[in-house]
Design a protein around this motif. Structure first.
Motif, PDB file in Angstrom:
ATOM      1  N   ALA A 124       0.829  -1.208   0.000  1.00 22.27           N
ATOM      2  CA  ALA A 124       0.000   0.000   0.000  1.00 22.27           C
ATOM      3  C   ALA A 124       0.864   1.260   0.000  1.00 22.27           C
ATOM      4  CB  ALA A 124      -0.924  -0.005   1.216  1.00 22.27           C
ATOM      5  N   LEU A 125       1.950   1.241   0.750  1.00 18.93           N
ATOM      6  CA  LEU A 125       2.854   2.391   0.776  1.00 18.93           C
ATOM      7  C   LEU A 125       3.477   2.632  -0.598  1.00 18.93           C
ATOM      8  CD1 LEU A 125       4.422   4.567   2.351  1.00 18.93           C
ATOM      9  CD2 LEU A 125       6.107   2.803   2.926  1.00 18.93           C
ATOM     10  N   ILE A 126       3.915   1.567  -1.245  1.00 17.04           N
ATOM     11  CA  ILE A 126       4.503   1.704  -2.581  1.00 17.04           C
ATOM     12  C   ILE A 126       3.464   2.226  -3.572  1.00 17.04           C
ATOM     13  CG2 ILE A 126       5.533   0.427  -4.495  1.00 17.04           C
ATOM     14  CD1 ILE A 126       6.794  -1.435  -2.418  1.00 17.04           C
ATOM     15  N   SER A 127       2.240   1.708  -3.495  1.00 17.75           N
ATOM     16  CA  SER A 127       1.177   2.182  -4.386  1.00 17.75           C
ATOM     17  C   SER A 127       0.879   3.663  -4.159  1.00 17.75           C
ATOM     18  CB  SER A 127      -0.087   1.349  -4.163  1.00 17.75           C
ATOM     19  OG  SER A 127      -1.171   1.848  -4.920  1.00 17.75           O
ATOM     20  N   PHE A 128       0.849   4.078  -2.902  1.00 18.18           N
ATOM     21  CA  PHE A 128       0.592   5.492  -2.594  1.00 18.18           C
ATOM     22  C   PHE A 128       1.702   6.382  -3.138  1.00 18.18           C
ATOM     23  CE2 PHE A 128       1.678   8.881   0.475  1.00 18.18           C
ATOM     24  CZ  PHE A 128       0.609   9.728   0.229  1.00 18.18           C
TER      25      PHE A 128
END
Length: 294
Positions: free
Chosen positions: A234-238
């Motif tokens: 999720a952090l990478i996607s954000f």
């Protein structure tokens, strides 16, 4: 002193010398057992103190960035904008959302796509009249897509011009970035919950010895690993999606880069907080379960 008494004293000294290593080993074993029995929350606190102290410049920098990120993520709010700027932004935003002809072009495109799906049958290249209808419908779809894409680019340009009136440091951009972050986090959490559910079901089906403690331990490890993967993903996607959102507010290079770095620090800090909470809760649950089994 007679010879017999001297021999007895010598034998006693030799036996004491032989027993002393055994006694030392027994004392070491007893101390290890006592330390293992005392392992628990106190030992966790000791390990945490060793990780934090002594404070070094590197640790101080890490903690400073961490608390800065938490503050930015939860408590930081931009300064309010003048009403004239907000009114201009609302008017431009309304104009961008109502580009003339965009709705009609989207309806024409959807209708052309539906007509193409109706005639796109199996082996249409060798069936009449589909071998002529499919190329005609595809051409109509391409024409409709060309018209819609032109109007959509016009809408995106007007949106960028409208957002440029408030800037990247406005509440509109900050709230948009926060919404994107929490949406990404929820997506990662949903992934972790789904994978943990299927892992628990698989553990139930594959377990043969019927050990509840082993099942709970395996399930807890799966939960930790799934949430770690989900939240990091999720952090990478954000971080991947955030630059396009920042760009839509038309910032200069310095402001856009600084905003991205601060938002990245806040996102990393919050994800790290989530993971630390999950790890702590899991470690506490495993420790309590071990005490119950004992």
């Amino acid at each position: 002193m007679t010879n017999s008494q001297a021999e007895e004293q010598q034998n006693a000294e030799d036996s004491n010398a032989e027993d002393s290593p055994r006694n030392n080993e027994r004392q070491v074993t007893q101390r290890e057992a006592a330390s293992q029995q005392g392992a628990g929350p106190s030992s966790i606190v000791v390990v945490a103190k060793k990780l934090v102290f002594p404070l070094t410049p590197k640790k101080i920098s890490i903690f400073s960035f961490y608390f800065l990120g938490i503050f930015l993520c939860l408590f930081a709010h931009p300064a309010p904008l003048p009403m004239e700027v907000v009114s201009e932004f609302s008017d431009r935003l309304h104009s961008a959302e109502h580009v003339p002809g965009l709705g009609e072009a989207e309806a024409v495109l959807m209708e052309a796509q539906m007509e193409l799906r109706d005639v796109h049958v199996w082996f249409w290249q060798h069936r009449h009249p589909y071998n002529t209808l499919v190329p005609e419908k595809r051409a109509l779809v391409k024409d409709a897509e060309r018209v819609w894409q032109g109007l959509e680019r016009q809408r995106q340009q007007q949106l960028r011009e409208a957002r440029a009136t408030v800037g990247v440091w406005s509440s509109f951009c900050v709230e948009g970035v926060r919404e994107l972050f929490w949406k990404s986090v929820e997506s990662g959490k949903m992934f972790a919950k789904r994978q943990t559910f299927w892992k628990g079901l698989w553990l139930v089906l594959e377990s043969r010895d019927g050990s509840i403690a082993k099942f709970l331990l395996d399930w807890a490890l799966a939960l930790v690993s799934n949430f770690t993967i989900g939240l990091i993903g999720a952090l990478i996607s954000f971080l991947w999606q955030m630059p396009s959102l920042i760009y839509s507010f038309a910032p200069d290079v310095f402001s856009g880069t600084l905003f991205f770095m601060l938002a990245a620090v806040a996102a990393v800090s919050m994800v790290l907080t989530y993971l630390l909470g999950i790890y702590s809760a899991t470690a506490g649950a495993v420790y309590c379960m071990a005490q119950v089994v004992k």
